[in-house]
Motif scaffolding. Structure first.
Motif, PDB file in Angstrom:
ATOM      1  N   ARG A 128      33.155 -23.200  37.790  1.00  0.00           N
ATOM      2  CA  ARG A 128      33.262 -21.890  37.142  1.00  0.00           C
ATOM      3  C   ARG A 128      33.259 -22.116  35.651  1.00  0.00           C
ATOM      4  O   ARG A 128      33.801 -23.111  35.186  1.00  0.00           O
ATOM      5  CB  ARG A 128      34.460 -21.073  37.620  1.00  0.00           C
ATOM      6  CG  ARG A 128      35.807 -21.660  37.518  1.00  0.00           C
ATOM      7  CD  ARG A 128      36.947 -20.684  37.900  1.00  0.00           C
ATOM      8  NE  ARG A 128      37.185 -20.588  39.315  1.00  0.00           N
ATOM      9  CZ  ARG A 128      37.125 -19.459  40.018  1.00  0.00           C
ATOM     10  NH1 ARG A 128      36.852 -18.315  39.441  1.00  0.00           N
ATOM     11  NH2 ARG A 128      37.364 -19.453  41.298  1.00  0.00           N
ATOM     12  N   LEU A 129      32.594 -21.224  34.940  1.00  0.00           N
ATOM     13  CA  LEU A 129      32.523 -21.412  33.501  1.00  0.00           C
ATOM     14  C   LEU A 129      32.472 -20.068  32.791  1.00  0.00           C
ATOM     15  O   LEU A 129      31.962 -19.086  33.328  1.00  0.00           O
ATOM     16  CB  LEU A 129      31.319 -22.275  33.113  1.00  0.00           C
ATOM     17  CG  LEU A 129      29.942 -21.767  33.497  1.00  0.00           C
ATOM     18  CD1 LEU A 129      29.246 -21.162  32.304  1.00  0.00           C
ATOM     19  CD2 LEU A 129      29.141 -22.938  34.002  1.00  0.00           C
ATOM     20  N   PRO A 130      33.000 -20.033  31.573  1.00  0.00           N
ATOM     21  CA  PRO A 130      32.940 -18.793  30.798  1.00  0.00           C
ATOM     22  C   PRO A 130      31.518 -18.551  30.294  1.00  0.00           C
ATOM     23  O   PRO A 130      30.782 -19.492  30.032  1.00  0.00           O
ATOM     24  CB  PRO A 130      33.902 -19.040  29.640  1.00  0.00           C
ATOM     25  CG  PRO A 130      33.971 -20.526  29.518  1.00  0.00           C
ATOM     26  CD  PRO A 130      33.726 -21.090  30.887  1.00  0.00           C
ATOM     27  N   VAL A 131      31.148 -17.277  30.183  1.00  0.00           N
ATOM     28  CA  VAL A 131      29.845 -16.906  29.644  1.00  0.00           C
ATOM     29  C   VAL A 131      30.106 -16.058  28.404  1.00  0.00           C
ATOM     30  O   VAL A 131      30.573 -14.928  28.497  1.00  0.00           O
ATOM     31  CB  VAL A 131      29.007 -16.113  30.670  1.00  0.00           C
ATOM     32  CG1 VAL A 131      27.650 -15.750  30.091  1.00  0.00           C
ATOM     33  CG2 VAL A 131      28.847 -16.898  31.963  1.00  0.00           C
ATOM     34  N   GLN A 132      29.827 -16.636  27.250  1.00  0.00           N
ATOM     35  CA  GLN A 132      30.059 -15.951  25.974  1.00  0.00           C
ATOM     36  C   GLN A 132      28.926 -14.990  25.667  1.00  0.00           C
ATOM     37  O   GLN A 132      27.766 -15.315  25.872  1.00  0.00           O
ATOM     38  CB  GLN A 132      30.191 -16.976  24.840  1.00  0.00           C
ATOM     39  CG  GLN A 132      31.275 -18.006  25.047  1.00  0.00           C
ATOM     40  CD  GLN A 132      32.665 -17.384  25.143  1.00  0.00           C
ATOM     41  OE1 GLN A 132      32.989 -16.449  24.429  1.00  0.00           O
ATOM     42  NE2 GLN A 132      33.478 -17.912  26.029  1.00  0.00           N
ATOM     43  N   GLY A 133      29.257 -13.794  25.175  1.00  0.00           N
ATOM     44  CA  GLY A 133      28.258 -12.840  24.725  1.00  0.00           C
ATOM     45  C   GLY A 133      27.756 -11.876  25.782  1.00  0.00           C
ATOM     46  O   GLY A 133      27.027 -10.948  25.464  1.00  0.00           O
ATOM     47  N   LEU A 134      28.126 -12.073  27.029  1.00  0.00           N
ATOM     48  CA  LEU A 134      27.696 -11.178  28.102  1.00  0.00           C
ATOM     49  C   LEU A 134      28.615  -9.960  28.123  1.00  0.00           C
ATOM     50  O   LEU A 134      29.832 -10.100  28.080  1.00  0.00           O
ATOM     51  CB  LEU A 134      27.754 -11.905  29.450  1.00  0.00           C
ATOM     52  CG  LEU A 134      27.246 -11.136  30.673  1.00  0.00           C
ATOM     53  CD1 LEU A 134      25.732 -10.983  30.597  1.00  0.00           C
ATOM     54  CD2 LEU A 134      27.638 -11.858  31.959  1.00  0.00           C
ATOM     55  N   GLY A 135      28.022  -8.758  28.162  1.00  0.00           N
ATOM     56  CA  GLY A 135      28.805  -7.530  28.278  1.00  0.00           C
ATOM     57  C   GLY A 135      29.265  -7.333  29.714  1.00  0.00           C
ATOM     58  O   GLY A 135      29.365  -8.284  30.488  1.00  0.00           O
ATOM     59  N   ILE A 136      29.501  -6.094  30.096  1.00  0.00           N
ATOM     60  CA  ILE A 136      29.911  -5.808  31.475  1.00  0.00           C
ATOM     61  C   ILE A 136      28.777  -6.219  32.404  1.00  0.00           C
ATOM     62  O   ILE A 136      27.639  -5.745  32.261  1.00  0.00           O
ATOM     63  CB  ILE A 136      30.259  -4.322  31.649  1.00  0.00           C
ATOM     64  CG1 ILE A 136      31.470  -3.968  30.786  1.00  0.00           C
ATOM     65  CG2 ILE A 136      30.536  -3.998  33.113  1.00  0.00           C
ATOM     66  CD1 ILE A 136      31.802  -2.496  30.743  1.00  0.00           C
ATOM     67  N   PRO A 137      29.026  -7.130  33.354  1.00  0.00           N
ATOM     68  CA  PRO A 137      27.959  -7.638  34.219  1.00  0.00           C
ATOM     69  C   PRO A 137      27.270  -6.526  35.008  1.00  0.00           C
ATOM     70  O   PRO A 137      27.924  -5.612  35.505  1.00  0.00           O
ATOM     71  CB  PRO A 137      28.698  -8.589  35.170  1.00  0.00           C
ATOM     72  CG  PRO A 137      29.951  -8.952  34.449  1.00  0.00           C
ATOM     73  CD  PRO A 137      30.322  -7.750  33.645  1.00  0.00           C
ATOM     74  N   ALA A 138      25.943  -6.624  35.096  1.00  0.00           N
ATOM     75  CA  ALA A 138      25.166  -5.643  35.851  1.00  0.00           C
ATOM     76  C   ALA A 138      24.364  -6.288  36.977  1.00  0.00           C
ATOM     77  O   ALA A 138      24.305  -5.754  38.070  1.00  0.00           O
ATOM     78  CB  ALA A 138      24.221  -4.880  34.929  1.00  0.00           C
TER      79      ALA A 138
END
Length: 180
Positions: A128-138
């Motif tokens: 598992r990893l953080p995703v920087q810059g992604l808004g609310i996932p679609a």
């Protein structure tokens, strides 16, 4: 000639009604041709996605379930063999990320402090990893390009991110649909 046609039509109507009446009153219509028997039942609130597929490589189909907060895998006996529920605004997809001929689960969540991409292999979290810059996932998709497998993430603002099968960023295209 018109009289004969009307008489034949009337006889045909009476015959059909008679057969229908016999079928109804004898109970022949009410008999079931197929019956279902409940093997197991479990609650799973707000299910948005369900798929029956082998997700742990044991040769038996499993049940994949997703709601806005969690992904879950259940075996054929109705036992939950995997549950991951770290956040909200969950989107997920299934695909063979590591090319081992067993379907895997990819999910991206809104978690405290940001977004997190989770890769589930053989009913266990592989990474598992953080995703920087992604808004609310679609949306999330797994695509096999000639140059390699890519995990494509999209948010409700039109931002797209591509990661490789190890979770390393390949490219991002922020504000794609806003013309910036």
């Amino acid at each position: 000639r018109n009289v004969v046609t009307i008489l034949l039509a009337g006889l045909l109507i009476l015959l059909i009604m008679g057969v229908a009446g016999v079928m109804t009153f004898t109970g022949w219509v009410g008999t079931q041709k197929y019956q279902a028997q409940t093997i197991w039942e479990k609650p799973f609130a707000l299910a948005q996605s369900m798929k029956i597929i082998d997700l742990n490589g044991d040769g038996q189909d499993d049940l994949f379930l997703q709601n806005p907060y969690s992904v879950s895998i259940w075996n054929e006996e109705g036992q939950e063999i995997f549950l991951d529920a770290p956040g909200e605004d969950l989107v997920s997809t299934l695909g063979d990320v590591d090319e081992d001929s067993i379907e895997d689960v990819l999910a991206v969540y809104q978690v405290a402090g940001g977004k997190e991409l989770v890769f589930v292999r053989n009913s266990q979290v592989a990474w598992r990893l953080p995703v920087q810059g992604l808004g609310i996932p679609a949306r999330i998709a797994l695509i096999r390009f000639p140059g390699g497998t890519q995990i494509i993430l999209g948010d409700i603002g039109g931002n797209l991110f591509s990661l490789d099968s190890e979770g390393q960023m390949i490219w991002e295209n922020s504000d794609l649909f806003l013309g910036e």
